[in-house]
Design an enzyme around this catalytic site. Sequence first.
Site, PDB file in Angstrom:
ATOM      1  N   ASN A  34      -3.220  67.778  24.693  1.00 19.67           N
ATOM      2  CA  ASN A  34      -2.270  68.036  25.340  1.00 19.67           C
ATOM      3  C   ASN A  34      -1.900  69.458  25.560  1.00 19.67           C
ATOM      4  O   ASN A  34      -2.117  70.356  24.970  1.00 19.67           O
ATOM      5  CB  ASN A  34      -0.901  67.460  24.401  1.00 19.67           C
ATOM      6  CG  ASN A  34       0.441  67.499  24.862  1.00 19.67           C
ATOM      7  OD1 ASN A  34       1.004  68.361  24.814  1.00 19.67           O
ATOM      8  ND2 ASN A  34       0.683  66.587  25.801  1.00 19.67           N
ATOM      9  N   LYS A  50      -9.744  66.090  26.783  1.00 14.23           N
ATOM     10  CA  LYS A  50      -8.550  67.185  26.980  1.00 14.23           C
ATOM     11  C   LYS A  50      -7.832  67.101  25.826  1.00 14.23           C
ATOM     12  O   LYS A  50      -7.827  66.286  24.918  1.00 14.23           O
ATOM     13  CB  LYS A  50      -7.891  66.824  28.176  1.00 14.23           C
ATOM     14  CG  LYS A  50      -7.011  65.486  28.324  1.00 14.23           C
ATOM     15  CD  LYS A  50      -5.789  65.917  27.974  1.00 14.23           C
ATOM     16  CE  LYS A  50      -4.862  64.886  27.097  1.00 14.23           C
ATOM     17  NZ  LYS A  50      -3.670  64.623  27.468  1.00 14.23           N
ATOM     18  N   PRO A 107      -3.212  61.387  18.408  1.00 17.01           N
ATOM     19  CA  PRO A 107      -3.021  62.512  19.164  1.00 17.01           C
ATOM     20  C   PRO A 107      -3.316  62.325  20.861  1.00 17.01           C
ATOM     21  O   PRO A 107      -4.382  61.526  21.114  1.00 17.01           O
ATOM     22  CB  PRO A 107      -4.145  63.393  18.513  1.00 17.01           C
ATOM     23  CG  PRO A 107      -5.076  62.637  17.985  1.00 17.01           C
ATOM     24  CD  PRO A 107      -4.337  61.291  17.666  1.00 17.01           C
ATOM     25  N   ASP A 108      -2.816  62.967  21.671  1.00 18.26           N
ATOM     26  CA  ASP A 108      -2.880  63.230  23.357  1.00 18.26           C
ATOM     27  C   ASP A 108      -3.976  64.037  23.359  1.00 18.26           C
ATOM     28  O   ASP A 108      -3.951  64.991  23.833  1.00 18.26           O
ATOM     29  CB  ASP A 108      -1.683  63.567  23.882  1.00 18.26           C
ATOM     30  CG  ASP A 108      -1.761  63.833  25.221  1.00 18.26           C
ATOM     31  OD1 ASP A 108      -2.793  62.819  25.917  1.00 18.26           O
ATOM     32  OD2 ASP A 108      -1.046  64.413  25.923  1.00 18.26           O
ATOM     33  N   ALA A 109      -5.241  63.401  23.051  1.00 18.99           N
ATOM     34  CA  ALA A 109      -6.495  64.306  23.061  1.00 18.99           C
ATOM     35  C   ALA A 109      -7.868  63.366  23.549  1.00 18.99           C
ATOM     36  O   ALA A 109      -8.832  63.363  22.988  1.00 18.99           O
ATOM     37  CB  ALA A 109      -6.722  64.873  21.587  1.00 18.99           C
TER      38      ALA A 109
END
Length: 286
Positions: A120, A118, A55-57
């Site tokens: 996405n 953060k 994940p973009d996390a």
Amino acid sequence: MLKRAYPSFRSLAEKGELVRVAGAHDALGAVLAEQAGFDAVWSSSLEVSAARCLPDASVLTMTEYLDAAANMQKALGIPVIADCDTGYGNNLNVVHMVHEYEAAGITAVCMEDKLFPKLNSFASGDQTLLSTEGFCSKIRAAKDAQATEEFFVVARTEALINGLSVDVALERSHAYCDAGADAVLIHSKSKTKDQVEEFLSRWDGRRPVVIVPTTYPDWHVDDIAKAGVSVVIYANQGLRATVASLRETFESICRHGDSTNLEDRIAAVSDVFELQKLKEWQKLDA
Ligand code: SPV
Ligand code: MG
């Protein structure tokens, strides 16, 4: 030529013409974007993490994102603008990030005003912003850390992503410019361009504005330029095309038991060799 010169991102942004940027996650996608005519490549955190099915996390480390951006830059004759999320932590991380990216030949980075770690911008979950002063402090740290005048720092506000107003997005963007940002990125997940258009109509032009029209894809590039945008980033269309194309290709082979019916729709091996510059490499040992 195996090693290629490239202009700085700043030199493009200061030309006064709309800069068109495509997102990528590896050198192959980046070179295809360049060949299609894009002016620069966005080293996308969504793409780089998705390429590893993560994940973009803020799961990947700065080093992993830098590695991806540097691999793209090494293959290109156009500049990379690196999506650096929140700067990977606090001011210390931001300074380290600028040192490392600049040393790797990256001429532009983008930092966003969310909390680390953060998520996405399009994912449902926490999109809490850092305080305006906290993010200004990060921008000042980044600008003080750069070794060359040329290095370009984009400040991205996620105010609209967080559900805040255009007023707040403008206030924050003004503060980020005062802190030394070279450009601002106004991000929106609205299905229409209206919020971004309002932001632009009220922007006084003190710095270039960057947009990412993912959820409002029907805004033609000529109208984007007329609205006062300086840089437009097509952040993830390449990734989404890759997913659709690979899925179709692999499913077709499994379904049909051979790849005959695909042959005229997929790239020839000779095309791949050309992207690899195989002939130039072979000359080295001739
Ligand atoms: C990215 O491409 O990683 C971006 C743009 O930051 S978005 O996915 O819209 O947040
Ligand atoms: Mg990102």
